[in-house]
Design an enzyme around this catalytic site. Structure first.
Site, PDB file in Angstrom:
ATOM      1  N   THR A   1      36.082  49.322  55.804  1.00  0.00           N
ATOM      2  CA  THR A   1      35.552  48.792  57.050  1.00  0.00           C
ATOM      3  C   THR A   1      34.108  48.372  56.773  1.00  0.00           C
ATOM      4  O   THR A   1      33.365  49.088  56.094  1.00  0.00           O
ATOM      5  CB  THR A   1      35.568  49.834  58.181  1.00  0.00           C
ATOM      6  OG1 THR A   1      34.765  50.955  57.829  1.00  0.00           O
ATOM      7  CG2 THR A   1      36.996  50.301  58.455  1.00  0.00           C
ATOM      8  N   HIS A   2      33.739  47.194  57.263  1.00  0.00           N
ATOM      9  CA  HIS A   2      32.408  46.632  57.003  1.00  0.00           C
ATOM     10  C   HIS A   2      32.119  46.548  55.499  1.00  0.00           C
ATOM     11  O   HIS A   2      30.989  46.753  55.062  1.00  0.00           O
ATOM     12  CB  HIS A   2      31.325  47.447  57.716  1.00  0.00           C
ATOM     13  CG  HIS A   2      31.582  47.624  59.181  1.00  0.00           C
ATOM     14  ND1 HIS A   2      31.416  46.620  60.094  1.00  0.00           N
ATOM     15  CD2 HIS A   2      32.029  48.697  59.880  1.00  0.00           C
ATOM     16  CE1 HIS A   2      31.722  47.058  61.305  1.00  0.00           C
ATOM     17  NE2 HIS A   2      32.113  48.303  61.203  1.00  0.00           N
TER      18      HIS A   2
ATOM     19  N   ASN B   1      60.213   5.912  76.308  1.00  0.00           N
ATOM     20  CA  ASN B   1      59.498   7.146  76.646  1.00  0.00           C
ATOM     21  C   ASN B   1      60.363   8.384  76.417  1.00  0.00           C
ATOM     22  O   ASN B   1      59.946   9.337  75.756  1.00  0.00           O
ATOM     23  CB  ASN B   1      59.032   7.105  78.102  1.00  0.00           C
ATOM     24  CG  ASN B   1      58.026   5.996  78.354  1.00  0.00           C
ATOM     25  OD1 ASN B   1      57.562   5.339  77.431  1.00  0.00           O
ATOM     26  ND2 ASN B   1      57.693   5.778  79.617  1.00  0.00           N
TER      27      ASN B   1
ATOM     28  N   SER C   1      39.522  27.585  33.344  1.00  0.00           N
ATOM     29  CA  SER C   1      38.361  26.734  33.594  1.00  0.00           C
ATOM     30  C   SER C   1      38.287  25.676  32.504  1.00  0.00           C
ATOM     31  O   SER C   1      38.593  25.938  31.338  1.00  0.00           O
ATOM     32  CB  SER C   1      37.073  27.571  33.587  1.00  0.00           C
ATOM     33  OG  SER C   1      35.926  26.751  33.489  1.00  0.00           O
TER      34      SER C   1
ATOM     35  N   ASN D   1      41.203  32.465  37.102  1.00  0.00           N
ATOM     36  CA  ASN D   1      40.931  32.258  38.517  1.00  0.00           C
ATOM     37  C   ASN D   1      42.197  32.342  39.371  1.00  0.00           C
ATOM     38  O   ASN D   1      43.164  31.613  39.126  1.00  0.00           O
ATOM     39  CB  ASN D   1      40.296  30.882  38.742  1.00  0.00           C
ATOM     40  CG  ASN D   1      39.010  30.714  37.961  1.00  0.00           C
ATOM     41  OD1 ASN D   1      38.236  31.652  37.808  1.00  0.00           O
ATOM     42  ND2 ASN D   1      38.782  29.515  37.458  1.00  0.00           N
TER      43      ASN D   1
ATOM     44  N   LYS E   1      37.650  32.404  31.831  1.00  0.00           N
ATOM     45  CA  LYS E   1      37.987  32.470  33.247  1.00  0.00           C
ATOM     46  C   LYS E   1      39.487  32.674  33.476  1.00  0.00           C
ATOM     47  O   LYS E   1      40.330  32.170  32.754  1.00  0.00           O
ATOM     48  CB  LYS E   1      37.535  31.197  33.974  1.00  0.00           C
ATOM     49  CG  LYS E   1      36.039  31.019  34.025  1.00  0.00           C
ATOM     50  CD  LYS E   1      35.354  32.186  34.741  1.00  0.00           C
ATOM     51  CE  LYS E   1      35.673  32.245  36.218  1.00  0.00           C
ATOM     52  NZ  LYS E   1      35.218  31.045  36.964  1.00  0.00           N
TER      53      LYS E   1
END
Length: 521
Positions: free
Chosen positions: A156-157, A111, A278, A286, A284
Site C-alpha cells: 500500500t502506498h 436510418n 534493445s 524488456n 536488456k
C-alpha cells in the site's frame, strides 16, 4: 438513378470521401456484406406479409446472393455519389428493373438500416471480446490456484504492508475482472431489440412484421419505440465504457507485473518469448508487452470521451453526430481492448513467480507487524497500545540492523498480558520473559487471515469466481446459439423463396454464401 427526385446535385469527390469514406473493394465487401444480410431478412419478411410478390422476391434474393458470392465485384467500378448503399440499390434497380429492385426499400429507411447494422456489428464484436475476456479469466484463476502458496508482500502506498500470496493477488484481479465481464454481458443482454422496422423516425403504416426480421437476424424483439431506435446509440456508449473498464483493470495488473519483473524487485520472470531486447544495450530484457497493455486503456477511455461528447446535446432524433461520428469512435476502442486482452492472456500464463525472493522481501518488510498487534489484542491488550508497542519494536529492530521481527515482549505492567514484562530482547531474537509473544511463520500468517476476504479464503474466492465464470460462459453461449439459430432460419427462408419458380439455389447455397461474407462487420 443519380438523383433523389427532390435533389439532382451531388457532393464533390473530396467532400464525398470525407462523408462516406472510401469505396475500395474491401470497404464494399465489409459494408455491403452486413447490409445484404439485413436485406435478405427484410425480403423474406416483406414476402411473408404480402408486400412483395414471391417471384420478385426470388429474383432479388438470387441477385443479392450472387453479389455476395463473388465479393460484390460487379460494384467495384460503379460511382457512389450518395454512398455505397444507394449505389448498391441503384445496381439492383438497373439489373432487375424498378418493379423488382425498386421494391427492396419498402417500409424502411437508411436510418433503421444503419441502426441495425450497428447493432449487428456491436453484437459480433462484443461476443468476440467477451469470449477472449473469459479465456483470460480462466487463465487468471488457473494461475491463482497454482500459486496460492507463494508468499509475497502486498503493498500500500508502494510500501510493504501485509503478507499474502501471489495466487491471492491474481484472484483479486480476477474478482475485479468478474465485474467487468458482468458489465459486458449486461450490454449484450440489452442488444435485444432489432431497430429494423423503425423506418426513418416514426415507424410505418405498411403491415410489416418487425418481430420476424428481428428473429431472422437473431434479436428477441423488434423496436419498442421508433424514434429511440434510430436516435439512440447509448448501447455503444455503454459497450465502450464496459470495455474501457476491462482495459483499466488490465492496465493496473500490467503496472504491477512490470514493476515486479524489474531487477530491483525480481518477483517475477517472463520467458524470452514475452520480452524484448534493445537495439543498443545488449543486456536488456524488456517486458515491453506490458506497456502496450497499459497504453491501450487510454485509447478506450479517450474513445468513450469522444463518443459521449459527440452525443451530448444532440436532438433526440436520427443524427449524424450520434449514428455516425459517435459510433465511429467506438470501433477502434473495442479493437484496442481486445488486443489488450489477447496480450494479457500469455503474460499472465507465462509469468513465473520467484518464491524465494518474494518471501525474502516479505520478511524484510516487517509485514507481520499487524498480525503481532492482533495477537496481543487477542490476549486482551487494547489495539492502540499493541499498535504502539509493535511500531516501537519495528523502529528498534531497524535501528539495530535487524530485518524482521521474530518475537516481541510486552513492557512490564501492560494490561491484558500474563505475568510481568521484560526488556525488548524479544525483538529480532528469541523471546525473553513469560510475557513474550512468539510469532507465527509467514505461511501461518497468510492462512490465518481467513476473514473478510483475506488470503486464507483464497480457495473459496477462486471457487466462487470459477462458478461465476461457468455462468458467464453459459450466458455467452446463449447469445451465440441465438445468432446461429437465426442464421439457419434465414438460410432456410431465403433458400425456400429462391426455389419459388424452380430456379437453382437453396438453403445450402445460401449458407455457403453467408460463410464467405462473415468477414463483414
Amino acid at each position: 438513378m443519380s438523383g433523389t427526385g427532390r435533389l439532382t446535385g451531388t457532393l464533390g469527390p473530396r467532400t464525398r470521401r470525407v462523408v462516406y469514406g472510401e469505396s475500395g473493394p474491401e470497404d464494399i465487401r465489409q459494408e455491403l456484406g452486413a447490409t445484404t444480410t439485413v436485406d435478405l431478412a427484410h425480403v423474406v419478411m416483406l414476402t411473408e406479409r404480402g408486400l412483395l410478390p414471391r417471384e420478385a422476391a426470388a429474383a432479388l434474393l438470387r441477385r443479392i446472393t450472387a453479389l455476395r458470392a463473388d465479393g460484390f465485384t460487379a460494384l467495384y467500378e460503379l460511382p457512389a455519389p450518395r454512398g455505397l448503399y444507394l449505389m448498391y440499390e441503384g445496381h439492383l434497380v438497373a439489373e432487375l428493373g424498378a418493379e423488382v429492385g425498386g421494391k427492396l426499400h419498402t417500409a424502411r429507411s437508411r436510418n433503421d438500416i444503419k441502426a441495425t447494422l450497428t447493432a449487428l456489428r456491436l453484437r459480433a464484436e462484443l461476443t468476440d471480446l467477451l469470449g477472449e475476456v473469459l479465456r483470460l479469466q480462466a487463465v487468471l484463476l488457473a494461475r491463482a490456484r497454482a500459486h496460492r502458496s507463494v508468499v509475497m508482500p502486498v503493498y500500500t502506498h508502494f510500501q510493504p504492508a501485509m503478507p499474502v500470496s501471489y495466487g491471492y493477488y491474481l484472484a483479486g484481479i480476477a474478482t475485479a475482472l468478474d465485474r467487468d465481464i458482468d458489465a459486458l454481458g449486461h450490454v449484450m443482454d440489452h442488444l435485444d431489440r432489432c431497430p429494423l422496422g423503425a423506418g426513418a423516425v416514426a415507424g410505418t403504416d405498411l403491415p410489416i412484421d418487425p418481430a420476424r426480421t428481428a428473429e431472422l437476424l437473431g434479436f428477441p424483439h423488434g423496436p419498442l419505440h421508433a424514434t429511440d431506435a434510430v436516435a439512440a446509440r447509448d448501447t455503444m456508449l455503454r459497450a465502450v465504457a464496459a470495455a474501457a473498464s476491462v482495459a483499466l483493470t488490465l492496465s493496473r495488473l500490467a503496472t504491477d507485473l512490470q514493476l515486479w519483473s524489474t531487477q530491483e524487485f525480481a518477483f517475477l520472470e517472463f520467458p524470452e518469448r514475452l520480452v524484448g531486447g534493445s537495439s543498443a544495450m545488449p543486456q536488456k530484457r524488456n517486458a515491453f508487452l506490458l506497456e502496450h497493455v497499459k497504453a491501450k486503456a487510454a485509447l478506450a477511455v479517450g474513445a468513450w470521451t469522444a463518443s459521449a461528447a459527440a452525443m451530448k446535446s444532440t436532438p433526440f432524433t436520427n443524427s449524424i453526430e450520434v449514428g455516425t461520428e459517435a459510433v465511429g469512435a467506438g470501433w477502434p476502442a473495442l479493437a484496442a481492448v481486445r488486443d489488450s486482452v489477447l496480450l494479457t492472456q500469455p503474460l499472465v500464463g507465462g509469468a513465473r513467480p520467484v518464491p524465494a525472493r518474494m518471501e525474502q522481501r516479505a520478511r524484510e518488510g516487517f509485514v507481520t507487524a499487524t498480525v503481532i498487534a492482533n495477537r496481543l489484542v487477542a490476549q486482551g491488550v487494547p489495539f492502540r497500545t499493541a499498535h504502539h508497542v509493535v511500531g516501537e519494536a519495528v523502529r528498534e529492530a531497524v535501528e539495530a540492523g535487524a530485518t524482521e521481527l521474530t518475537a516481541i515482549t510486552m513492557p512490564e505492567g501492560t494490561e491484558g498480558t500474563e505475568g510481568t514484562g521484560g526488556s525488548a530482547e524479544g525483538v529480532g531474537g528469541s523471546a525473553a520473559g513469560p510475557s513474550a509473544t512468539e510469532l507465527p511463520t509467514l505461511r501461518e500468517v497468510v492462512d490465518s487471515h481467513d476473514r473478510g476476504g483475506g488470503p486464507g479464503e483464497c480457495d473459496q474466492t477462486v471457487q466462487v469466481l470459477t462458478d461465476r465464470l461457468a455462468a458467464h460462459g453459459r450466458r455467452l453461449a446463449a447469445h451465440r446459439d441465438r445468432a446461429a439459430k437465426a442464421e439457419r432460419l434465414l438460410d432456410e427462408a431465403v433458400g425456400a423463396l429462391m426455389a419459388t419458380d424452380g430456379a437453382p439455389g437453396g438453403a445450402a447455397d445460401v449458407h455457403a454464401v453467408s460463410e464467405r461474407t462473415e468477414s463483414a462487420p
